[in-house]
Write a protein that holds these residues in place. Structure first.
Motif, PDB file in Angstrom:
ATOM      1  N   GLY A  59       6.975  11.705  38.703  1.00 50.47           N
ATOM      2  CA  GLY A  59       7.985  11.336  39.685  1.00 50.47           C
ATOM      3  C   GLY A  59       9.162  12.288  39.658  1.00 50.47           C
ATOM      4  N   THR A  60       9.603  12.640  38.446  1.00 48.73           N
ATOM      5  CA  THR A  60      10.710  13.587  38.298  1.00 48.73           C
ATOM      6  C   THR A  60      10.332  14.953  38.851  1.00 48.73           C
ATOM      7  OG1 THR A  60      11.396  12.427  36.299  1.00 48.73           O
ATOM      8  CG2 THR A  60      12.296  14.641  36.627  1.00 48.73           C
ATOM      9  N   LEU A  61       9.126  15.387  38.518  1.00 48.77           N
ATOM     10  CA  LEU A  61       8.670  16.702  38.996  1.00 48.77           C
ATOM     11  C   LEU A  61       8.596  16.722  40.517  1.00 48.77           C
ATOM     12  CD1 LEU A  61       5.814  17.502  36.435  1.00 48.77           C
ATOM     13  CD2 LEU A  61       8.037  18.625  36.592  1.00 48.77           C
ATOM     14  N   ARG A  62       8.090  15.615  41.096  1.00 53.35           N
ATOM     15  CA  ARG A  62       7.985  15.562  42.561  1.00 53.35           C
ATOM     16  C   ARG A  62       9.356  15.586  43.214  1.00 53.35           C
ATOM     17  NH1 ARG A  62       2.999  12.708  42.056  1.00 53.35           N
ATOM     18  NH2 ARG A  62       4.079  10.795  41.513  1.00 53.35           N
ATOM     19  N   GLU A  63      10.320  14.899  42.587  1.00 55.66           N
ATOM     20  CA  GLU A  63      11.688  14.908  43.099  1.00 55.66           C
ATOM     21  C   GLU A  63      12.271  16.321  43.059  1.00 55.66           C
ATOM     22  OE1 GLU A  63      14.823  12.319  41.396  1.00 55.66           O
ATOM     23  OE2 GLU A  63      13.304  10.757  41.689  1.00 55.66           O
ATOM     24  N   ASN A  64      12.089  16.978  41.910  1.00 52.73           N
ATOM     25  CA  ASN A  64      12.590  18.345  41.765  1.00 52.73           C
ATOM     26  C   ASN A  64      11.936  19.269  42.785  1.00 52.73           C
ATOM     27  OD1 ASN A  64      14.095  17.426  39.642  1.00 52.73           O
ATOM     28  ND2 ASN A  64      12.799  18.316  38.051  1.00 52.73           N
ATOM     29  N   LEU A  65      10.633  19.060  42.965  1.00 55.85           N
ATOM     30  CA  LEU A  65       9.892  19.894  43.909  1.00 55.85           C
ATOM     31  C   LEU A  65      10.430  19.699  45.322  1.00 55.85           C
ATOM     32  CD1 LEU A  65       7.545  21.859  44.400  1.00 55.85           C
ATOM     33  CD2 LEU A  65       6.015  19.894  44.585  1.00 55.85           C
ATOM     34  N   ARG A  66      10.757  18.465  45.662  1.00 56.64           N
ATOM     35  CA  ARG A  66      11.303  18.189  46.999  1.00 56.64           C
ATOM     36  C   ARG A  66      12.648  18.903  47.172  1.00 56.64           C
ATOM     37  NH1 ARG A  66      11.797  12.633  46.951  1.00 56.64           N
ATOM     38  NH2 ARG A  66       9.584  12.623  46.514  1.00 56.64           N
ATOM     39  N   ASP A  67      13.487  18.851  46.136  1.00 58.86           N
ATOM     40  CA  ASP A  67      14.778  19.550  46.194  1.00 58.86           C
ATOM     41  C   ASP A  67      14.572  21.044  46.423  1.00 58.86           C
ATOM     42  OD1 ASP A  67      16.099  17.190  45.732  1.00 58.86           O
ATOM     43  OD2 ASP A  67      16.462  17.571  43.611  1.00 58.86           O
ATOM     44  N   VAL A  68      13.619  21.608  45.670  1.00 60.44           N
ATOM     45  CA  VAL A  68      13.367  23.049  45.764  1.00 60.44           C
ATOM     46  C   VAL A  68      12.821  23.400  47.144  1.00 60.44           C
ATOM     47  CG1 VAL A  68      11.862  24.889  44.895  1.00 60.44           C
ATOM     48  CG2 VAL A  68      13.074  23.408  43.285  1.00 60.44           C
ATOM     49  N   GLU A  69      11.893  22.572  47.653  1.00 57.97           N
ATOM     50  CA  GLU A  69      11.315  22.856  48.969  1.00 57.97           C
ATOM     51  C   GLU A  69      12.362  22.719  50.071  1.00 57.97           C
ATOM     52  OE1 GLU A  69       7.886  20.312  48.985  1.00 57.97           O
ATOM     53  OE2 GLU A  69       6.584  21.948  48.337  1.00 57.97           O
ATOM     54  N   ASP A  70      13.233  21.725  49.933  1.00 53.53           N
ATOM     55  CA  ASP A  70      14.302  21.561  50.925  1.00 53.53           C
ATOM     56  C   ASP A  70      15.255  22.754  50.882  1.00 53.53           C
ATOM     57  OD1 ASP A  70      13.197  19.225  51.706  1.00 53.53           O
ATOM     58  OD2 ASP A  70      14.752  17.920  50.911  1.00 53.53           O
ATOM     59  N   ALA A  71      15.556  23.233  49.668  1.00 49.89           N
ATOM     60  CA  ALA A  71      16.447  24.386  49.536  1.00 49.89           C
ATOM     61  C   ALA A  71      15.826  25.606  50.214  1.00 49.89           C
ATOM     62  CB  ALA A  71      16.734  24.669  48.059  1.00 49.89           C
TER      63      ALA A  71
END
Ligand SMILES: [Zn+2]
Length: 112
Positions: A59-71
């Motif tokens: 879940g944490t990794l997916r959240e981080n990934l979403r932040d990175v993809e949005d950036a």
């Protein structure tokens, strides 16, 4: 040198870092997803505990990934570096430290 919030060179550096981070997160998620938690394995409490740890990590990794993809999407859209809450500049030092930051320092601790 014109005083721009984020130079093209700097933006490219951050994009490289974000892309590397995205690749790292994706491979970590793939690794976790590849772990065997099939039913034939075991039903023990230990496995259940391990699975919930893995779920939390995923879940944490997916959240981080979403932040990175949005950036990265914001870099493409030309809106990168703007605070999602107040719209002000996030600041280069903060972006250097946290390229996927969504908010400026002032808004980072806001709870809305
Ligand atoms: Zn802000």
């Amino acid at each position: 040198m014109p005083e721009t919030p984020l130079s093209a060179v700097r933006a490219q550096e951050l994009r490289d870092r974000l892309e590397a981070e995205r690749a790292r997160l994706r491979s970590q998620l793939a690794e976790i997803g590849g772990l065997a938690f099939d039913e034939g394995f075991a039903d023990s409490g230990q496995v259940t505990a391990e699975k919930s740890e893995v779920d939390a990590l995923a879940g944490t990794l997916r959240e981080n990934l979403r932040d990175v993809e949005d950036a990265l999407a914001k870099l493409d859209a030309g809106t990168y570096g703007s605070c999602e809450r107040c719209g002000g500049p996030i600041g280069e030092a903060r972006l250097e430290a946290m390229p996927a930051a969504r908010r400026c320092i002032a808004c980072a601790s806001a709870r809305d």
